[in-house]
Design an enzyme around this catalytic site. Structure first.
Site, PDB file in Angstrom:
ATOM      1  N   LYS A  40       0.851  -1.178   0.154  1.00  0.00           N
ATOM      2  CA  LYS A  40       0.222   0.098  -0.028  1.00  0.00           C
ATOM      3  C   LYS A  40       0.974   1.298   0.023  1.00  0.00           C
ATOM      4  O   LYS A  40       2.062   1.272   0.334  1.00  0.00           O
ATOM      5  CB  LYS A  40      -0.995   0.134   1.145  1.00  0.00           C
ATOM      6  CG  LYS A  40      -0.130   0.156   2.531  1.00  0.00           C
ATOM      7  CD  LYS A  40      -1.156   0.250   3.624  1.00  0.00           C
ATOM      8  CE  LYS A  40      -0.489   0.244   4.933  1.00  0.00           C
ATOM      9  NZ  LYS A  40      -1.031   0.438   6.222  1.00  0.00           N
ATOM     10  N   ARG A 137     -11.055   0.925  14.402  1.00  0.00           N
ATOM     11  CA  ARG A 137     -10.968   1.366  13.048  1.00  0.00           C
ATOM     12  C   ARG A 137     -11.933   0.635  12.122  1.00  0.00           C
ATOM     13  O   ARG A 137     -13.271   0.634  12.569  1.00  0.00           O
ATOM     14  CB  ARG A 137      -9.540   1.424  12.601  1.00  0.00           C
ATOM     15  CG  ARG A 137      -8.595   2.071  13.181  1.00  0.00           C
ATOM     16  CD  ARG A 137      -7.210   2.378  12.565  1.00  0.00           C
ATOM     17  NE  ARG A 137      -6.686   0.953  11.967  1.00  0.00           N
ATOM     18  CZ  ARG A 137      -5.388   0.960  11.468  1.00  0.00           C
ATOM     19  NH1 ARG A 137      -4.680   2.035  11.408  1.00  0.00           N
ATOM     20  NH2 ARG A 137      -5.103  -0.026  10.755  1.00  0.00           N
ATOM     21  N   TYR A 268      16.054  30.212   6.464  1.00  0.00           N
ATOM     22  CA  TYR A 268      15.197  30.949   7.034  1.00  0.00           C
ATOM     23  C   TYR A 268      15.384  30.985   8.616  1.00  0.00           C
ATOM     24  O   TYR A 268      15.307  30.046   9.133  1.00  0.00           O
ATOM     25  CB  TYR A 268      13.615  30.465   6.549  1.00  0.00           C
ATOM     26  CG  TYR A 268      13.742  30.592   5.161  1.00  0.00           C
ATOM     27  CD1 TYR A 268      13.651  31.694   4.416  1.00  0.00           C
ATOM     28  CD2 TYR A 268      13.340  29.594   4.344  1.00  0.00           C
ATOM     29  CE1 TYR A 268      13.389  31.878   3.039  1.00  0.00           C
ATOM     30  CE2 TYR A 268      13.100  29.420   3.012  1.00  0.00           C
ATOM     31  CZ  TYR A 268      13.201  30.726   2.259  1.00  0.00           C
ATOM     32  OH  TYR A 268      12.836  30.731   1.186  1.00  0.00           O
ATOM     33  N   MET A 316      11.909  24.438   1.172  1.00  0.00           N
ATOM     34  CA  MET A 316      11.177  23.464   0.275  1.00  0.00           C
ATOM     35  C   MET A 316      11.887  22.760  -0.603  1.00  0.00           C
ATOM     36  O   MET A 316      11.572  21.739  -0.848  1.00  0.00           O
ATOM     37  CB  MET A 316      10.115  24.438  -0.380  1.00  0.00           C
ATOM     38  CG  MET A 316       9.254  23.734  -1.531  1.00  0.00           C
ATOM     39  SD  MET A 316       8.373  24.901  -2.318  1.00  0.00           S
ATOM     40  CE  MET A 316       7.171  25.344  -1.092  1.00  0.00           C
TER      41      MET A 316
END
Length: 383
Positions: A40, A137, A268, A316
């Site tokens: 998956k 679940r 940053y 990023m």
């Protein structure tokens, strides 16, 4: 170790399919139980089709995916092995799944009805009924078991349904909790048997339970993260001690090198400032590639023979490494994580740096990162 001939890349994830094949065989030997290979989520970021083929080569008897789109991808690639798909959108119809011989994981009475409607005497719908046993679940709750069993049995007797399996999942909270879930599941198996349902397979153990509790292995173990040489619980089970080998190496090349004075701010927010004159290496991977920003100033990378730490915030598309006075040049290989046996940082080091688990680190590597397939020990490109 990635070969030098492949060094000049911006970024890539190198997937060793032979490691997947070997890891699959290892789990078969460790558990003494047939393996359902879980592929998956693009096989936890490694590539569903290549992982499926490698796991089948290692002896896996079945494949597991979350939704039908993942199952159809495998069929479209020519994979004919049994596939189980277990999570479905409301209102899903199963005609295509039945036609393509995909086993349907059934978690509600509505899904059971839809599977029966899609089946025929010529091509019965094959199902595994999922029993909810404490994970809270998906899965048939205990109060629906008897009704579901009765409906399924009638459909099987009419020839339009094949109840191939019963399954559940455990929480990995503690051995006691998992044994309680197993006891609940076996109660459901007994209730099904009491009216004549005796499926071919019963399964409840994923990688962690398959290692921790032998009694959960039953007829099939679902191995996902273990296929890729990673432990579901590194503090309890060392991958190396289990004989597993990581199948993904995430790497890039140094894109820029600068010599800067003391007091230089990096990236940053200037969360890192150099303490002395030093060399900075720019690495062209960032959170757009799935690199966790939370690992800023914490995660390791290998450049040459030395391991350094990310310096400043991960952006990023890139991050910076303060390498001190180490000799570094544009084009040098940078390994974020790979096989610790070859000197690469472990994926768990990145997981620790980001306060998460190894599953998330490999699964989140984005589609912008090319996957290059190799097969050790020759490291020849196979696809």
């Amino acid at each position: 170790m990635v070969p030098d001939s492949a060094a000049q890349v911006l970024r890539e994830a190198v997937i060793d399919t032979q490691a997947i094949t070997t890891n699959t065989r290892t789990f078969g030997a460790l558990t003494g139980t047939p393996v359902l290979a879980v592929v998956k989520a693009n096989a936890y970021g490694h590539g569903a089709v290549r992982t499926a083929r490698a796991a089948l080569a290692g002896g896996a008897v079945m494949l597991g995916v979350t939704d039908l789109s993942e199952a159809f991808e495998l069929r479209e690639a020519g994979i004919t092995a049994d596939i189980l798909s277990w999570l479905h959108a409301p209102g899903t119809r199963f005609e295509r799944a039945v036609a393509e011989r995909i086993t349907i994981g059934v978690s509600t009475l509505e899904q059971l009805t839809a599977a029966i409607d899609a089946g025929s005497v010529a091509v019965p719908a094959r199902v595994h009924l999922k029993l909810e046993t404490g994970l809270s679940r998906n899965g048939l709750p205990p109060e629906h078991w008897d009704e579901a069993f009765a409906v399924a049995l009638r459909a099987q007797e009419s020839g339009v349904l094949d109840i191939d399996g019963l399954f559940s999942h455990v929480s990995n909270t503690s051995d006691a909790d998992d044994r309680a879930a197993l006891a609940a599941f076996l109660d459901g198996v007994d209730r099904a048997a009491a009216i004549g349902i005796r499926p071919r397979v019963r399964h409840i153990a994923a990688t962690a339970a398959a290692l921790a509790l032998t009694e959960t292995r039953l007829d099939l173990v679902r191995i996902g993260i273990g296929l890729h040489g990673l432990s579901p619980d590194p503090d309890r089970f060392s991958a190396a001690e289990l004989g597993l080998r990581p199948s993904m190496t995430l790497r890039g090349t140094v894109a820029n090198v600068r010599r800067v004075p003391a007091g230089t701010g990096l990236s940053y927010g200037y969360t890192y400032r150099t303490e002395r004159e030093t060399t900075l290496a720019l690495v062209p991977l960032g959170y757009a590639d799935g690199i966790p920003r939370q690992a800023s100033n914490r995660a390791p990378v290998r450049i040459g023979d030395a391991v350094h730490r990310v310096s400043g915030r991960i952006a990023m598309d890139q991050f910076i490494v303060d390498v001190g006075d180490a000799p570094v040049a544009v084009g040098d290989e940078v390994v974020l994580f790979g096989d610790p046996a070859t000197g690469d940082p472990a994926v768990e080091a990145w997981a620790d740096a980001a306060d998460t688990i190894n599953y998330e680190i490999v699964t989140r590597i984005s589609g912008r990162v090319p996957r290059r397939e190799v097969s050790s020990p020759t490291d020849g490109v196979t696809a």
